[in-house]
Enzyme design. Structure first.
Site, PDB file in Angstrom:
ATOM      1  N   SER A   1      -9.781  -0.454   7.025  1.00 17.44           N
ATOM      2  CA  SER A   1      -9.336  -0.658   5.473  1.00 17.44           C
ATOM      3  C   SER A   1      -8.869  -1.797   4.704  1.00 17.44           C
ATOM      4  O   SER A   1      -8.383  -2.040   3.610  1.00 17.44           O
ATOM      5  CB  SER A   1      -8.023   0.554   5.754  1.00 17.44           C
ATOM      6  OG  SER A   1      -9.618   1.216   5.295  1.00 17.44           O
TER       7      SER A   1
ATOM      8  N   LYS B   1       0.546  -1.268  -0.033  1.00 20.93           N
ATOM      9  CA  LYS B   1      -0.384  -0.111   0.033  1.00 20.93           C
ATOM     10  C   LYS B   1       0.957   1.550  -0.109  1.00 20.93           C
ATOM     11  O   LYS B   1       2.067   1.318   0.538  1.00 20.93           O
ATOM     12  CB  LYS B   1      -0.976   0.273   1.244  1.00 20.93           C
ATOM     13  CG  LYS B   1      -2.425   1.028   1.640  1.00 20.93           C
ATOM     14  CD  LYS B   1      -2.916   1.090   2.660  1.00 20.93           C
ATOM     15  CE  LYS B   1      -4.317   2.225   2.561  1.00 20.93           C
ATOM     16  NZ  LYS B   1      -5.037   1.418   4.155  1.00 20.93           N
TER      17      LYS B   1
ATOM     18  N   SER C   1      -9.804   1.587   2.364  1.00 24.27           N
ATOM     19  CA  SER C   1      -9.218   2.688   1.863  1.00 24.27           C
ATOM     20  C   SER C   1      -8.113   1.512   0.995  1.00 24.27           C
ATOM     21  O   SER C   1      -7.034   2.206  -0.106  1.00 24.27           O
ATOM     22  CB  SER C   1      -7.950   2.928   2.769  1.00 24.27           C
ATOM     23  OG  SER C   1      -7.640   2.729   3.850  1.00 24.27           O
TER      24      SER C   1
HETATM   25  N1  GLN Z   1     -13.185   4.177   6.040  1.00 23.35           N
HETATM   26  C1  GLN Z   1     -12.876   4.272   7.550  1.00 23.35           C
HETATM   27  C2  GLN Z   1     -12.397   5.994   7.039  1.00 23.35           C
HETATM   28  O1  GLN Z   1     -13.218   6.292   6.082  1.00 23.35           O
HETATM   29  C3  GLN Z   1     -11.961   3.224   7.605  1.00 23.35           C
HETATM   30  C4  GLN Z   1     -10.597   3.854   7.261  1.00 23.35           C
HETATM   31  C5  GLN Z   1      -8.872   3.107   7.566  1.00 23.35           C
HETATM   32  O2  GLN Z   1      -9.113   1.989   7.591  1.00 23.35           O
HETATM   33  N2  GLN Z   1      -7.850   3.642   7.335  1.00 23.35           N
HETATM   34  O3  GLN Z   1     -11.678   6.590   8.149  1.00 23.35           O
END
Ligand code: GLN
Length: 499
Positions: free
Chosen positions: A173, A74, A149
């Site tokens: 995410s 990532k 994400s």
């Molecule tokens: N979707 C969640 C957010 O927007 C979690 C994101 C993540 O785990 N990095 O914060």
């Protein structure tokens, strides 16, 4: 070929790391223009790394547990041989001078890093549509999102671009994109994996986690990246954990590839609030689709058939998770992202004064969602509102952790869906923030509690797209590999889901 099979074949000299890599680069060349899993494909660096592995094997050296396995990383993890952008314009042109600990451990294990994967900007989002470089598409249906994400990482594994990938999980995410792409994703216990070199979003929640096509591969990657690190003081030694943990006896298997099997006697709670509610106990959380709920029920039935003792359990405070998270995570983000000032990293947009330069840089460099979170986080930390919002959210977080810990006195594990729906169409939720945020309603409680949780593919929804079932455990449940209830349940679900 699984990651473990690749590593075995490369170590035995039956396959060259170079040929394994070329096969994956061919697949990337074929489908990446459509999928856009990567921000940066590192073909030259990967070829050099593969050649080194092959040379080590030729010299008769042990090439490491992930010898020659291509891994996608990532793009919020620092890599010294490639840019790290967090899919944000604000980091344009920045190259980290060091590797994240997890990346360094991958290299030491003989893995070959093939590229940096796309994400929602600074990991804030659930669909990878928030990337400054354009969305990633779901390999099962390119009109759908891959989740987020870590959507690029999950899509890379689902498309066969790499057998393994690293993601980061602050509110879901790793697990939610794994679910939407039909692959396995683990959010480890907070402190299991060093966060050194992971660009900070919400430091009290962030964890790096493995994404893989199988449970055994995910476990193999977890073993490589986990363990104490002097560069992250929140990172703990699992041996210390095992010392106080009666289920941890008999750690043989810790260094063996594969995962322990058998769920006989495991006590598994079906988390009512995240599975449509419990009679007489109020409704469950909003938005869990009927097909996802049905697959979760079938997963529970499969665990019971395999010998687990299954029972519904109520943990009322998990209903507060989403609200608490969307106060705590932005608060921490507003502080963490203050460092992008036009001086220390990447982009600079000049101005008449330093302050003006700072404003111009941040205005041009951050996307809409990141700005929204910074404003929200600054607001909830401000003097007049700290107690009303931030402090209250911390109390909700403490309550969730306590109630989950109480549940784990009666149950080894809890089960619920990973994401409320299968992969949705691109653009379907970008105009409705709450519906986007609701994607993480089932994953957030484990982050707030610091507990581990894994998503395992289990069948398909009415639209034919993958469904993920989530297994949650108490702190340390993914250690040691030899006895871990979490891996045992994940392996049982994988077996039951096999066609
Ligand atoms: N979707 C969640 C957010 O927007 C979690 C994101 C993540 O785990 N990095 O914060």
């Amino acid at each position: 070929m699984t990651a473990l099979a690749v590593a075995e074949a490369v170590a035995a000299g039956e396959r060259s790391a170079r040929s394994v890599l070329e096969e994956h680069l061919d697949r990337i060349a074929g489908r990446e223009p459509e999928i856009h899993a990567f921000n940066w494909v590192m073909a030259a660096e990967a070829r050099a790394a593969a050649a080194e592995i092959d040379a080590a094997v030729a010299r008769g050296e042990a090439p490491g547990p992930l010898a020659g396995v291509p891994v996608a990383v990532k793009d919020n993890l620092c890599t010294r041989d490639a840019p790290t952008t967090c899919s944000s314009r604000i980091l344009e042109g920045w190259r980290p001078p060091y590797d994240a600990t997890a990346v360094q451990r991958l290299r030491a294990a003989g893995a070959v890093i093939v590229g940096k994967t796309n994400l929602d900007e600074f990991a804030m989002g659930s669909s990878t549509e928030g990337s400054a470089f354009g969305p990633t598409r779901n390999p099962h249906d390119p009109s759908r999102v891959p989740g987020g994400s870590s959507g690029g990482s999950a899509a890379a594994v689902a498309a066969g671009f790499a057998p393994l990938a690293l993601g980061s999980d602050t509110g879901g995410s790793v697990r939610q994109p794994a679910a939407l792409c039909g692959v396995v994703g683990l959010k480890p216990t907070y402190g299991s994996v060093s966060r050194y070199g992971l660009v900070a979003f919400a430091s009290s929640l962030d964890q790096i986690g493995p994404i893989a096509a199988s449970v055994a591969d995910a476990a193999a990657l977890f073993r490589v990246i986990s363990g104490p690190d002097p560069l992250d003081s929140t990172c703990f030694d699992p041996a210390a954990l095992a010392a106080g943990n009666p289920t941890a006896e008999g750690q043989n298997g810790e260094d063996r590839p594969g995962v322990p099997e058998g769920v006989e006697g495991l006590r598994i709670g079906v988390l009512a609030e995240l599975c449509g509610g419990l009679a007489g106990n109020g409704p469950g959380v909003e938005g869990v689709a009927a097909d996802v709920a049905a697959r979760t029920d079938e997963a529970v039935t499969a665990l019971e058939a395999a010998g687990a003792a299954v029972e519904a359990v109520s943990v009322p405070s998990v209903r507060l998770g989403l609200s608490a998270y969307y106060l705590i995570a932005p608060a921490e983000a507003s502080s963490n992202l203050a460092r992008y000032d036009g001086v220390r990293y990447g982009l600079r947009v000049e101005g008449a004064t330093a302050a003006e330069m700072n404003v111009n840089t941040r205005t041009a460099g951050f996307g809409a969602e990141v700005k929204r979170r910074i404003m929200l986080g600054t607001y909830v930390l401000s003097a007049g509102y700290y107690d009303a919002f931030y402090a209250k959210a911390l109390r909700a977080r403490a309550l969730i952790r306590r109630e989950l810990d109480e549940a784990y006195e009666r149950f080894d594990l809890l089960v619920c869906p990973t994401a409320p729906t299968t992969a949705f169409e691109l653009g379907a939720k970008t105009a409705d923030l709450l519906s986007m945020y609701l994607n993480d309603v089932c994953t957030i409680p484990s982050n707030l509690a610091g507990h581990p949780a894994i998503s395992v593919p289990f069948g398909a929804g009415d639209d034919g797209l993958p469904v993920g079932v989530q297994v949650m455990g108490p702190a340390g449940a993914e250690h040691p590999a030899g006895r871990s209830p979490l891996w045992r349940a994940a392996a049982a679900l994988e077996r039951a889901a096999a066609p």
